[in-house]
Write an enzyme that holds these catalytic residues in place. Structure first.
Site, short mmCIF file in Angstrom:
data_model
loop_
_atom_site.label_atom_id
_atom_site.label_comp_id
_atom_site.label_asym_id
_atom_site.label_seq_id
_atom_site.Cartn_x
_atom_site.Cartn_y
_atom_site.Cartn_z
N GLU A 272 85.46 8.59 4.35
CA GLU A 272 84.70 9.83 4.55
C GLU A 272 85.27 10.64 5.71
O GLU A 272 84.57 10.95 6.68
CB GLU A 272 83.24 9.49 4.89
CG GLU A 272 82.51 8.66 3.88
CD GLU A 272 81.16 8.17 4.42
OE1 GLU A 272 80.85 8.39 5.61
OE2 GLU A 272 80.42 7.57 3.64
N GLY A 274 86.43 13.68 8.06
CA GLY A 274 86.08 15.09 8.24
C GLY A 274 87.14 15.72 9.12
O GLY A 274 88.03 16.43 8.67
N ARG A 311 82.39 22.38 21.52
CA ARG A 311 82.92 21.05 21.83
C ARG A 311 83.28 20.88 23.32
O ARG A 311 83.07 19.82 23.90
CB ARG A 311 84.15 20.73 20.98
CG ARG A 311 83.87 20.65 19.48
CD ARG A 311 84.91 19.86 18.73
NE ARG A 311 84.77 18.45 18.97
CZ ARG A 311 85.55 17.72 19.73
NH1 ARG A 311 86.58 18.28 20.35
NH2 ARG A 311 85.34 16.44 19.90
N CYS A 341 75.93 32.85 29.33
CA CYS A 341 75.37 32.65 30.67
C CYS A 341 75.06 31.18 30.95
O CYS A 341 73.90 30.79 31.09
CB CYS A 341 74.12 33.50 30.83
SG CYS A 341 74.51 35.21 30.53
N GLU A 342 76.08 30.38 30.98
CA GLU A 342 75.98 28.96 31.31
C GLU A 342 77.32 28.57 31.93
O GLU A 342 78.37 28.94 31.41
CB GLU A 342 75.83 28.09 30.04
CG GLU A 342 74.69 28.45 29.16
CD GLU A 342 73.64 27.36 29.07
OE1 GLU A 342 73.79 26.31 29.70
OE2 GLU A 342 72.65 27.62 28.37
N1 LLP Z 1 80.71 9.79 7.79
C1 LLP Z 1 79.59 9.75 8.55
C2 LLP Z 1 78.46 8.93 8.11
C3 LLP Z 1 79.53 10.48 9.74
O1 LLP Z 1 78.43 10.43 10.49
C4 LLP Z 1 80.65 11.27 10.14
C5 LLP Z 1 80.61 12.04 11.39
C6 LLP Z 1 81.78 11.28 9.31
C7 LLP Z 1 81.78 10.53 8.13
C8 LLP Z 1 83.01 12.10 9.63
O2 LLP Z 1 83.60 11.73 10.81
P1 LLP Z 1 85.02 12.36 11.23
O3 LLP Z 1 86.05 11.89 10.24
O4 LLP Z 1 84.88 13.84 11.21
O5 LLP Z 1 85.25 11.84 12.60
N2 LLP Z 1 80.46 16.81 16.56
C9 LLP Z 1 81.32 15.73 16.97
C10 LLP Z 1 81.62 14.77 15.83
C11 LLP Z 1 80.37 14.16 15.22
C12 LLP Z 1 80.68 13.25 14.08
C13 LLP Z 1 79.44 12.83 13.37
N3 LLP Z 1 79.63 12.04 12.22
C14 LLP Z 1 82.60 16.31 17.57
O6 LLP Z 1 82.75 17.54 17.58
O7 LLP Z 1 83.42 15.55 18.05
#
Ligand code: LLP
Length: 419
Positions: A272, A274, A311, A341-342
Site C-alpha cells: 500500500e 503512497g 509537513r 501568522c504562526e
Molecule cells: N497504508 C496505511 C494503512 C497507512 O496508514 C498509510 C499511511 C499508508 C498505507 C501509506 O504510507 P506511505 O507509503 O505513504 O508512507 N502525513 C504523514 C504521513 C502519514 C502516513 C499515514 N499512513 C507525512 O506527511 O509524513
C-alpha cells in the site's frame, strides 16, 4: 529517480520550465510529473517478478482525481480510510479497494460494503462486530483482513510510526489466531487476508522483512487449522529521498529485498505505498513576496504557507528548496517562511540560495505526497491549483479556489435580533 531536471540552470518538469507554469497558472502551484509517477509504479510492480501481487496506492498521500485515474489505468487498487476517499477513488475508476483506518463509522462501513471492496483492514474486535452487524443487515458477507500490530520499530518520526505496541493501530499479534478462529464461525465475516502497516518514511527494508516473517508465521498457523487466507498485505511506508544524493531504497528495492521471503507463499502479496509513488513526482512552486531583514537573518517570505504544505511545520521536516533559475553570484543565506501568522510557518532555515530577489520563484521538492492532501484554508487562504505535466503538455487538474469557495458552505445569520 524523477523527471524534475535542470537545463541551462532552469528547472523543468519533464519538458516544461516551471516558470512557464507559474506564469500560466499562478503561485503557489503544485506540479506533478506523470512520467515519474508511472515509473515508480511500474518499477515497483516489475520487481515482484513472478510473485502474484497488487499495488494498492494509499489515497491519503494525494487524492487528486486525475492522479487516482492514472493509478487505475496502471492496474492499481487503492487503500482508503474514509468514505470520501472511497468515493473519490471510485469516481476515478479504481476497481480494487482496501478500507483501512482505526475509526471506520457504521455508515461508512455500510456504504462501502454495499458498493463493493476487496476487504476491510480490521483494527479491533469491536469493529469486527459492527462490520458483521452491517453485513447481516445487508445480507452480504464482509471480506476482512486483520491488521496486526507486530510491535516493530520502523525507526521513523514518532508521529508516523504505527507498528509499535504503544500505538493505537492494529490488533495485538498474540490475539490474531484466536480472532481468525472466531471469524471462521461467523457466516457473515469472511477472512481473506492478513495485514500490517508499520509506519511511513521507513528508510530501511529490514522492518518490512521482520514484519513479513511475523505475518507469515500466523498465515501458516492458520493454514494448519484449515483457515486459508488469500492475501498478505504488507502496508505502505517505503521511504523517499528528500535530499540530492541521499541514497535510500527505491520502491523496487523494497520489493526486491522482500521477494525471497515471499516465494512459495500461496497468497497474493499486497502493498500500500503512497509517498514512494507520488512524493518525488510533485513539487510546490512558490514566489518570493518579500526579502526581509530581521535582527539576525534574512527571511524569504514566500506566497505558499503552512496551510498549503504543512509537513515542515508539523514534523519539522525541511524539504529541499531551490530557485527555479540558478543565477551566478554571491549566495544568500535565508530562512524560507510563509505568510501565515504562526512561527512554525517555516519551510527551511539557513538555506544557502543562489542570488534571489523578490518576485523570483522557489521550488520545494518532494511535495507530491502529503502536500495538497493535508492543505487547509487556515488564515482564509485559498487552496492552490494543481497541474499535471506529461512531456510537453500540461493539464490543470485542480483549479485554484476562489474567494467565494471560502463562504460556499457558510451561512451568515444575523444575530442582531437575539442579542
Ligand atoms: N497504508 C496505511 C494503512 C497507512 O496508514 C498509510 C499511511 C499508508 C498505507 C501509506 O504510507 P506511505 O507509503 O505513504 O508512507 N502525513 C504523514 C504521513 C502519514 C502516513 C499515514 N499512513 C507525512 O506527511 O509524513
Amino acid at each position: 529517480m524523477d523527471y524534475f531536471l535542470r537545463k541551462r540552470g532552469k528547472l523543468y518538469c519533464e519538458s516544461i520550465y516551471l516558470g512557464e507554469l507559474a506564469d500560466k497558472y499562478g503561485t503557489p502551484l503544485y506540479v506533478y510529473s506523470l512520467k515519474t509517477l508511472v515509473r515508480h509504479f511500474k518499477v515497483a510492480s516489475r520487481a515482484f517478478g513472478k510473485i502474484r501481487h497488487s499495488i494498492f496506492y494509499s489515497v491519503k498521500a494525494n487524492s487528486n482525481l486525475t492522479l487516482l485515474g492514472v493509478i487505475a489505468e496502471l492496474g492499481g487498487g487503492c487503500d482508503i480510510v474514509s468514505l470520501g476517499e472511497y468515493l473519490t477513488a471510485r469516481k476515478a475508476g479504481v476497481k480494487r479497494i482496501i478500507f483501512s483506518g482505526v475509526g471506520k463509522k457504521r455508515q461508512e462501513i455500510e456504504m462501502v460494503l454495499k458498493n463493493g471492496l476487496d476487504f476491510f483492514g480490521v483494527e479491533s474486535e469491536n469493529e469486527l462486530n459492527v462490520i458483521e452487524e452491517v453485513a447481516i443487515r445487508l445480507n452480504k458477507p464482509a471480506p476482512i483482513s486483520l491488521r496486526i500490530n507486530p510491535d516493530i520499530d520502523p525507526g521513523t518520526h514518532k508521529y508516523i510510526a504505527t507498528g509499535l505496541k504503544k500505538e493505537k493501530f492494529g490488533i495485538p499479534i498474540g490475539q490474531a489466531v484466536d480472532i481468525y478462529k472466531e471469524i471462521s464461525n461467523r457466516k457473515y465475516l469472511k477472512a481473506v487476508g492478513i495485514s500490517m502497516h508499520l509506519g511511513s518514511q521507513i528508510e530501511s527494508v529490514s522492518p518490512f522483512v521482520e514484519g513479513l516473517l511475523k505475518l507469515k508465521q500466523i498465515f501458516c498457523k492458520l493454514s494448519e487449522q484449515n483457515i486459508f487466507l488469500k492475501h498478505i498485505d504488507l502496508g505502505g511506508g517505503w521511504a523517499v529521498p528528500f535530499a540530492k544524493g541521499q541514497h535510500l531504497p527505491e520502491p523496487a528495492d523494497y520489493v526486491r529485498e522482500m521477494v525471497p521471503y515471499l516465494k512459495g507463499l500461496e497468497a497474493e502479496v499486497i502493498v500500500e505505498p503512497g509517498r514512494s509513488l507520488i512524493g518525488n513526482a510533485g513539487v510546490l512552486v512558490t514566489k518570493i513576496t518579500y526579502l526581509k531583514k530581521g535582527y539576525r537573518k534574512i527571511y524569504a517570505i514566500v506566497d505558499a504557507g503552512m496551510n498549503d504544505f504543512i509537513r515542515s511545520a508539523l514534523y519539522g521536516k525541511e524539504h529541499r528548496i531551490e530557485p527555479t533559475i540558478l543565477k551566478k553570484g554571491k549566495t544568500l543565506n535565508v530562512d524560507v517562511v510563509g505568510p501565515v501568522c504562526e512561527s512554525s510557518d517555516t519551510f527551511a532555515k539557513n538555506v544557502e540560495l543562489t542570488p534571489i530577489k523578490e518576485g523570483d520563484l522557489l521550488c520545494l521538492f518532494t511535495a507530491g505526497a502529503y502536500g495538497f492532501s493535508m492543505s487547509s484554508n487556515y488564515n482564509s487562504r485559498l487552496k492552490t491549483a494543481e497541474v499535471l505535466v506529461a512531456g510537453d503538455n500540461d493539464f490543470l487538474i485542480r483549479e485554484r479556489e476562489t474567494y467565494k469557495d471560502l463562504w460556499r458552505k457558510q451561512k451568515l445569520i444575523k444575530t442582531r435580533d437575539i442579542l
